[in-house]
Design a protein around this motif. Structure first.
Motif, PDB file in Angstrom:
ATOM      1  N   ILE A 198       1.012  -1.227  -0.056  1.00 15.57           N
ATOM      2  CA  ILE A 198      -0.080  -0.076   0.013  1.00 15.57           C
ATOM      3  C   ILE A 198       0.811   1.230  -0.051  1.00 15.57           C
ATOM      4  O   ILE A 198       0.629   1.779  -0.998  1.00 15.57           O
ATOM      5  CB  ILE A 198      -0.939   0.439   1.143  1.00 15.57           C
ATOM      6  N   ALA A 199       1.873   1.513   0.840  1.00 14.12           N
ATOM      7  CA  ALA A 199       3.029   2.334   0.938  1.00 14.12           C
ATOM      8  C   ALA A 199       3.120   2.295  -0.596  1.00 14.12           C
ATOM      9  O   ALA A 199       3.906   3.847  -1.094  1.00 14.12           O
ATOM     10  CB  ALA A 199       3.394   2.792   1.962  1.00 14.12           C
ATOM     11  N   ASN A 200       4.221   1.801  -1.637  1.00 11.59           N
ATOM     12  CA  ASN A 200       4.977   1.473  -3.195  1.00 11.59           C
ATOM     13  C   ASN A 200       3.541   2.044  -3.521  1.00 11.59           C
ATOM     14  O   ASN A 200       4.346   3.011  -4.330  1.00 11.59           O
ATOM     15  CB  ASN A 200       4.898   0.090  -2.947  1.00 11.59           C
ATOM     16  N   ALA A 201       2.047   2.066  -3.482  1.00  9.91           N
ATOM     17  CA  ALA A 201       1.437   2.413  -4.088  1.00  9.91           C
ATOM     18  C   ALA A 201       0.963   3.780  -3.746  1.00  9.91           C
ATOM     19  O   ALA A 201       0.728   4.504  -4.810  1.00  9.91           O
ATOM     20  CB  ALA A 201      -0.092   1.311  -4.225  1.00  9.91           C
ATOM     21  N   LEU A 202       0.941   4.243  -3.314  1.00  8.10           N
ATOM     22  CA  LEU A 202       0.869   5.231  -2.423  1.00  8.10           C
ATOM     23  C   LEU A 202       1.719   6.334  -2.842  1.00  8.10           C
ATOM     24  O   LEU A 202       1.611   7.510  -3.621  1.00  8.10           O
ATOM     25  CB  LEU A 202       0.984   5.979  -1.125  1.00  8.10           C
ATOM     26  N   ARG A 203       3.340   6.207  -2.488  1.00 16.64           N
ATOM     27  CA  ARG A 203       4.235   6.863  -3.321  1.00 16.64           C
ATOM     28  C   ARG A 203       3.573   6.748  -5.135  1.00 16.64           C
ATOM     29  O   ARG A 203       4.519   7.828  -5.706  1.00 16.64           O
ATOM     30  CB  ARG A 203       5.371   6.075  -2.986  1.00 16.64           C
ATOM     31  N   SER A 204       3.816   5.548  -5.564  1.00 15.80           N
ATOM     32  CA  SER A 204       3.856   5.625  -6.869  1.00 15.80           C
ATOM     33  C   SER A 204       2.336   6.735  -7.498  1.00 15.80           C
ATOM     34  O   SER A 204       3.345   7.525  -8.729  1.00 15.80           O
ATOM     35  CB  SER A 204       2.898   4.037  -7.464  1.00 15.80           C
ATOM     36  N   VAL A 205       1.524   6.315  -6.753  1.00 17.41           N
ATOM     37  CA  VAL A 205       0.800   7.504  -7.729  1.00 17.41           C
ATOM     38  C   VAL A 205       0.523   9.039  -7.421  1.00 17.41           C
ATOM     39  O   VAL A 205       0.994   9.834  -8.384  1.00 17.41           O
ATOM     40  CB  VAL A 205      -0.995   7.327  -6.811  1.00 17.41           C
ATOM     41  N   VAL A 206       2.073   9.152  -6.459  1.00 17.93           N
ATOM     42  CA  VAL A 206       2.240  10.557  -5.533  1.00 17.93           C
ATOM     43  C   VAL A 206       3.515  11.118  -6.819  1.00 17.93           C
ATOM     44  O   VAL A 206       3.574  12.108  -7.067  1.00 17.93           O
ATOM     45  CB  VAL A 206       2.360  11.418  -4.851  1.00 17.93           C
ATOM     46  N   TYR A 207       4.466  10.177  -6.861  1.00 20.72           N
ATOM     47  CA  TYR A 207       5.118  10.002  -8.198  1.00 20.72           C
ATOM     48  C   TYR A 207       4.743  10.875  -9.141  1.00 20.72           C
ATOM     49  O   TYR A 207       5.633  11.299  -9.964  1.00 20.72           O
ATOM     50  CB  TYR A 207       6.271   9.335  -7.845  1.00 20.72           C
ATOM     51  N   ALA A 208       3.542  10.177  -9.814  1.00 22.02           N
ATOM     52  CA  ALA A 208       3.230   9.711 -10.681  1.00 22.02           C
ATOM     53  C   ALA A 208       2.344  11.833 -11.775  1.00 22.02           C
ATOM     54  O   ALA A 208       2.647  12.078 -12.517  1.00 22.02           O
ATOM     55  CB  ALA A 208       2.169   9.329 -11.269  1.00 22.02           C
ATOM     56  N   ALA A 209       1.716  11.893  -9.874  1.00 22.17           N
ATOM     57  CA  ALA A 209       0.947  13.238 -10.212  1.00 22.17           C
ATOM     58  C   ALA A 209       1.724  14.365 -10.598  1.00 22.17           C
ATOM     59  O   ALA A 209       1.846  15.480 -10.852  1.00 22.17           O
ATOM     60  CB  ALA A 209       0.308  13.277  -8.576  1.00 22.17           C
ATOM     61  N   ALA A 210       3.288  14.194  -9.837  1.00 23.59           N
ATOM     62  CA  ALA A 210       4.363  15.326  -9.448  1.00 23.59           C
ATOM     63  C   ALA A 210       5.460  15.228 -10.680  1.00 23.59           C
ATOM     64  O   ALA A 210       6.490  16.119 -10.621  1.00 23.59           O
ATOM     65  CB  ALA A 210       5.555  15.003  -8.523  1.00 23.59           C
ATOM     66  N   SER A 211       5.073  13.904 -11.339  1.00 25.48           N
ATOM     67  CA  SER A 211       6.110  13.986 -13.349  1.00 25.48           C
ATOM     68  C   SER A 211       6.271  15.066 -13.343  1.00 25.48           C
ATOM     69  O   SER A 211       7.329  14.807 -14.651  1.00 25.48           O
ATOM     70  CB  SER A 211       5.559  12.510 -13.943  1.00 25.48           C
ATOM     71  N   HIS A 212       5.117  16.013 -13.348  1.00 24.35           N
ATOM     72  CA  HIS A 212       5.294  16.983 -14.380  1.00 24.35           C
ATOM     73  C   HIS A 212       5.582  18.381 -14.253  1.00 24.35           C
ATOM     74  O   HIS A 212       5.492  18.919 -14.775  1.00 24.35           O
ATOM     75  CB  HIS A 212       3.588  17.592 -15.539  1.00 24.35           C
ATOM     76  N   GLN A 213       6.295  18.230 -12.939  1.00 18.22           N
ATOM     77  CA  GLN A 213       6.927  19.027 -12.329  1.00 18.22           C
ATOM     78  C   GLN A 213       8.374  19.091 -12.257  1.00 18.22           C
ATOM     79  O   GLN A 213       9.067  17.776 -12.978  1.00 18.22           O
ATOM     80  CB  GLN A 213       6.399  19.256 -10.836  1.00 18.22           C
ATOM     81  N   ASP A 214       9.106  20.570 -12.164  1.00 18.67           N
ATOM     82  CA  ASP A 214      10.561  20.277 -12.171  1.00 18.67           C
ATOM     83  C   ASP A 214      10.791  19.978 -10.865  1.00 18.67           C
ATOM     84  O   ASP A 214      12.223  19.445 -11.300  1.00 18.67           O
ATOM     85  CB  ASP A 214      10.943  22.061 -12.545  1.00 18.67           C
ATOM     86  N   LYS A 215      10.668  19.461  -9.748  1.00 19.82           N
ATOM     87  CA  LYS A 215      10.924  19.352  -8.996  1.00 19.82           C
ATOM     88  C   LYS A 215      11.013  17.891  -8.274  1.00 19.82           C
ATOM     89  O   LYS A 215       9.804  17.311  -8.978  1.00 19.82           O
ATOM     90  CB  LYS A 215      10.361  20.034  -7.266  1.00 19.82           C
ATOM     91  N   ARG A 216      11.796  17.130  -7.261  1.00 16.79           N
ATOM     92  CA  ARG A 216      11.324  15.663  -7.359  1.00 16.79           C
ATOM     93  C   ARG A 216      10.319  15.801  -6.403  1.00 16.79           C
ATOM     94  O   ARG A 216      10.259  16.635  -5.015  1.00 16.79           O
ATOM     95  CB  ARG A 216      12.706  15.525  -6.969  1.00 16.79           C
ATOM     96  N   VAL A 217       9.589  14.924  -5.650  1.00 19.85           N
ATOM     97  CA  VAL A 217       9.042  14.611  -3.992  1.00 19.85           C
ATOM     98  C   VAL A 217       9.524  13.165  -3.664  1.00 19.85           C
ATOM     99  O   VAL A 217       9.463  12.509  -4.373  1.00 19.85           O
ATOM    100  CB  VAL A 217       7.584  14.895  -5.127  1.00 19.85           C
ATOM    101  N   ARG A 218       8.909  13.389  -2.322  1.00 19.58           N
ATOM    102  CA  ARG A 218       9.552  12.268  -1.511  1.00 19.58           C
ATOM    103  C   ARG A 218       7.842  11.600  -0.658  1.00 19.58           C
ATOM    104  O   ARG A 218       7.984  13.035  -0.437  1.00 19.58           O
ATOM    105  CB  ARG A 218      10.853  12.120  -0.766  1.00 19.58           C
ATOM    106  N   LEU A 219       7.626  10.750  -0.255  1.00 20.43           N
ATOM    107  CA  LEU A 219       7.196  10.490   0.809  1.00 20.43           C
ATOM    108  C   LEU A 219       7.205   9.598   1.853  1.00 20.43           C
ATOM    109  O   LEU A 219       7.573   8.882   1.209  1.00 20.43           O
ATOM    110  CB  LEU A 219       5.842  10.202  -0.431  1.00 20.43           C
ATOM    111  N   ASP A 220       7.453  10.454   3.356  1.00 17.58           N
ATOM    112  CA  ASP A 220       7.763   9.323   3.466  1.00 17.58           C
ATOM    113  C   ASP A 220       6.330   9.385   4.965  1.00 17.58           C
ATOM    114  O   ASP A 220       5.378   9.505   5.030  1.00 17.58           O
ATOM    115  CB  ASP A 220       8.805   9.940   4.666  1.00 17.58           C
ATOM    116  N   ILE A 221       6.158   8.037   5.704  1.00 21.79           N
ATOM    117  CA  ILE A 221       5.088   7.352   6.962  1.00 21.79           C
ATOM    118  C   ILE A 221       5.872   7.503   7.811  1.00 21.79           C
ATOM    119  O   ILE A 221       6.841   6.561   7.648  1.00 21.79           O
ATOM    120  CB  ILE A 221       4.523   6.615   6.040  1.00 21.79           C
ATOM    121  N   ALA A 222       5.501   8.653   8.847  1.00 18.14           N
ATOM    122  CA  ALA A 222       5.512   8.322  10.124  1.00 18.14           C
ATOM    123  C   ALA A 222       5.211   8.265  10.481  1.00 18.14           C
ATOM    124  O   ALA A 222       3.372   8.259  10.644  1.00 18.14           O
ATOM    125  CB  ALA A 222       5.834   9.925  10.193  1.00 18.14           C
ATOM    126  N   GLU A 223       4.866   7.654  11.917  1.00 19.87           N
ATOM    127  CA  GLU A 223       4.113   7.319  12.789  1.00 19.87           C
ATOM    128  C   GLU A 223       3.614   8.843  13.785  1.00 19.87           C
ATOM    129  O   GLU A 223       3.798   9.686  13.928  1.00 19.87           O
ATOM    130  CB  GLU A 223       4.630   6.412  14.334  1.00 19.87           C
TER     131      GLU A 223
END
Length: 76
Positions: free
Chosen positions: A51-76
């Protein structure tokens, strides 16, 4: 990105009011930190992190048209 991450996470957890996403800018990387209720961590991570990998994949795909990188961290 923040709204997209919150929407997806709220749909997966039992305590949607505890979902919180913060944004931090580091050079050319936008770091999103997803925080959920302690009992919902397993639902967000999923078996073998699927699930975490799927969330990251969707966020990365949505950010692919931007010039900056996106990282998703999951914290407690």
């Amino acid at each position: 990105m923040k709204a997209l991450t919150e929407t997806m996470a709220r749909a997966l957890v039992e305590h949607p009011d505890s979902v919180k996403v913060t944004e931090q800018q580091h050079e050319n990387t936008l770091v999103l930190t997803l925080t959920v209720h302690k009992s919902d961590m397993g639902k967000i991570i999923g078996k073998q992190g699927r699930i975490a990998n799927a969330l990251r994949s969707v966020v990365y795909a949505a950010a692919s048209h931007q010039d900056k990188r996106v990282r998703l961290d999951i914290a407690e």
